[in-house]
Structure formats: C-alpha cells, structure tokens
Design a protein around this motif. Structure first.
Motif, PDB file in Angstrom:
ATOM      1  N   ILE A 136      -4.468   5.867  -7.431  1.00  0.00           N
ATOM      2  CA  ILE A 136      -3.758   5.089  -6.596  1.00  0.00           C
ATOM      3  C   ILE A 136      -4.343   5.547  -5.297  1.00  0.00           C
ATOM      4  N   GLY A 137      -4.430   6.939  -4.905  1.00  0.00           N
ATOM      5  CA  GLY A 137      -4.842   7.282  -3.990  1.00  0.00           C
ATOM      6  C   GLY A 137      -3.842   8.168  -3.151  1.00  0.00           C
ATOM      7  N   PHE A 138      -2.792   8.064  -3.437  1.00  0.00           N
ATOM      8  CA  PHE A 138      -1.384   8.735  -2.974  1.00  0.00           C
ATOM      9  C   PHE A 138      -0.416   8.747  -3.788  1.00  0.00           C
ATOM     10  N   VAL A 139       0.861   9.538  -3.596  1.00  0.00           N
ATOM     11  CA  VAL A 139       1.864   9.655  -4.209  1.00  0.00           C
ATOM     12  C   VAL A 139       3.212   9.445  -3.130  1.00  0.00           C
ATOM     13  N   GLN A 143       7.292   8.917  -6.433  1.00  0.00           N
ATOM     14  CA  GLN A 143       7.846   9.975  -6.726  1.00  0.00           C
ATOM     15  C   GLN A 143       9.286   9.730  -7.301  1.00  0.00           C
ATOM     16  N   ASP A 144       9.927   8.855  -6.777  1.00  0.00           N
ATOM     17  CA  ASP A 144      11.159   8.621  -7.321  1.00  0.00           C
ATOM     18  C   ASP A 144      11.064   7.970  -8.843  1.00  0.00           C
ATOM     19  N   PHE A 145      10.270   7.064  -8.676  1.00  0.00           N
ATOM     20  CA  PHE A 145       9.928   6.369  -9.944  1.00  0.00           C
ATOM     21  C   PHE A 145       9.420   7.419 -11.075  1.00  0.00           C
ATOM     22  N   ILE A 146       8.690   8.192 -10.749  1.00  0.00           N
ATOM     23  CA  ILE A 146       8.433   9.217 -11.586  1.00  0.00           C
ATOM     24  C   ILE A 146       9.387  10.055 -12.312  1.00  0.00           C
ATOM     25  N   ALA A 147      10.184  10.453 -11.456  1.00  0.00           N
ATOM     26  CA  ALA A 147      11.180  11.101 -11.710  1.00  0.00           C
ATOM     27  C   ALA A 147      12.302  10.505 -12.823  1.00  0.00           C
ATOM     28  N   ASN A 148      12.819   9.301 -12.342  1.00  0.00           N
ATOM     29  CA  ASN A 148      13.497   8.524 -13.230  1.00  0.00           C
ATOM     30  C   ASN A 148      12.940   8.367 -14.550  1.00  0.00           C
ATOM     31  N   TYR A 149      11.571   7.863 -14.771  1.00  0.00           N
ATOM     32  CA  TYR A 149      10.827   7.643 -15.793  1.00  0.00           C
ATOM     33  C   TYR A 149      11.215   8.748 -16.940  1.00  0.00           C
ATOM     34  N   ILE A 150      10.420  10.118 -16.291  1.00  0.00           N
ATOM     35  CA  ILE A 150      10.487  11.169 -17.147  1.00  0.00           C
ATOM     36  C   ILE A 150      11.752  12.059 -17.147  1.00  0.00           C
ATOM     37  N   LYS A 151      12.591  11.508 -16.310  1.00  0.00           N
ATOM     38  CA  LYS A 151      14.131  12.250 -16.329  1.00  0.00           C
ATOM     39  C   LYS A 151      13.958  13.686 -15.932  1.00  0.00           C
ATOM     40  N   ALA A 158       0.867  -1.185   0.181  1.00  0.00           N
ATOM     41  CA  ALA A 158      -0.103  -0.041  -0.043  1.00  0.00           C
ATOM     42  C   ALA A 158       0.856   1.253  -0.169  1.00  0.00           C
ATOM     43  N   VAL A 159       1.932   1.375   0.613  1.00  0.00           N
ATOM     44  CA  VAL A 159       2.915   2.178   0.803  1.00  0.00           C
ATOM     45  C   VAL A 159       3.899   2.426  -0.534  1.00  0.00           C
ATOM     46  N   ASP A 160       4.391   1.268  -0.998  1.00  0.00           N
ATOM     47  CA  ASP A 160       5.262   1.256  -2.048  1.00  0.00           C
ATOM     48  C   ASP A 160       4.511   0.321  -3.019  1.00  0.00           C
ATOM     49  N   PRO A 161       3.591   1.036  -3.761  1.00  0.00           N
ATOM     50  CA  PRO A 161       3.139   0.228  -5.002  1.00  0.00           C
ATOM     51  C   PRO A 161       4.135  -0.259  -6.112  1.00  0.00           C
TER      52      PRO A 161
END
Ligand code: FES
Length: 170
Positions: free
Chosen positions: A48-51, A56-64, A10-13
């Motif tokens: 998902i209900g939260f970020v 946040q790390d995942f998104i940052a890496n993905y979109i650089k 739940a905290v780390d999808p």
C-alpha cells in the motif's frame, strides 16, 4: 476537515473498499504466522506504501492487540511511513557523525529550496523529505540518501544540484 476526493482515500485506505480488502487479505494470509505483526506491517508498507493511523487501528482490532504495540514498531523503524511518500525521497541522516558534520544545515537548505519540512511531500507528489538514522556510512558524513543512493560529504551548496537531478528523473 474530511475531504471527499482521492486524497482522503490515499490517507485512509480503509475508507476505500478495494484497499481495505487488500489489508484484509494480508491479515488473513499472515495472522497466524510467527512474528505475524512484523510480517503484516512489512507487507502493508510494501503493497500500500504506508501504514496510516487508520490502518494501524484496523490491524490492531483485527488481530486483537493494543494499537500502542503497532505505534511502537512503526515509530522505531524508519522503513515505515504513516503517510504516502512522494515519487522520490531525499533523506537526511541525523545520526551522530552526520549531525556533527552539519546535517542540520543541509536540512535547512533543502527546506528553503523545496519549500517543505521533514516528513512532508511536495504538492505535486514528486519529493518527500525525511530524516533517517545512521545508514552506516559515517566516514562520509554528512550523508544524504536520494532514492536509496547514498551521497557523502554533502555541503549545503550541493543540495540544489541533488534536487535538480531528482527533478530530471521520470
Ligand atoms: S551517522 Fe550518518 S551515516 Fe552514520
């Protein structure tokens, strides 16, 4: 300590393949749109209900982009949350008018009755307590927002009644 149950997921999808795929789908659909970061964060929060910090790390890496840019957005807008919210939310306005009107006494009373702090959720996942910035109802200060319904001129003695109403909801 890392837990090996659903709470961790739940905290780390991102540790959960199905949820990670949902984030990737959102990223792929929106990454080239103008203002893509806000669009992506809004959709992640809604679906998902939260970020969480992991998302946040995942998104940052993905979109650089630097993760600090995402932190900045998440911490500026109270719409976003980094942890799962409970079924119901009780928000205390801490804007100037509400602060002057005694919002901190309302928070203290709620903490005492619910047994959690601001930003936390009860163990049964029923209630999350949060603070919010001005909700535009300053003339009714101090204001408490329960599941998006504004309650104005709230006195500490009314907090128990608001909590009972939440407990009676499904
Ligand atoms: S300061 Fe609380 S509603 Fe404006």
């Amino acid at each position: 300590m890392e837990q090996k149950n659903n709470t961790t997921y739940a905290v780390d999808p991102i540790a959960n393949r199905e949820l990670a795929q949902q984030v990737v789908t959102i990223l792929e659909k929106n990454k080239n749109k103008p203002g893509s970061l806000m669009v992506i964060l809004n959709e992640v929060q809604s679906k998902i209900g939260f970020v969480s910090p992991q998302i946040q790390d995942f998104i940052a890496n993905y979109i650089k982009i630097p993760v600090s840019k995402i932190h900045g957005v998440i911490s500026f807008y109270s719409f976003y949350t980094t942890k799962p919210r409970g079924k119901h939310t009780i928000k205390f306005c801490t804007g100037t008018a509400c602060y002057v009107g005694g919002s901190s006494q309302l928070v203290d009373k709620a903490k005492q009755l619910i047994g959690i702090s601001l930003g936390d959720t009860t163990e049964d996942g029923n209630i999350t307590m949060e603070e919010t910035r001005c909700v535009g109802a300053c003339s009714q200060a101090p204001v408490v927002v329960v599941d998006e319904v504004i309650h104005g001129r709230v006195k500490p003695s009314k907090i128990a009644q608001l909590i009972r109403k939440i407990d009676k909801k499904d």
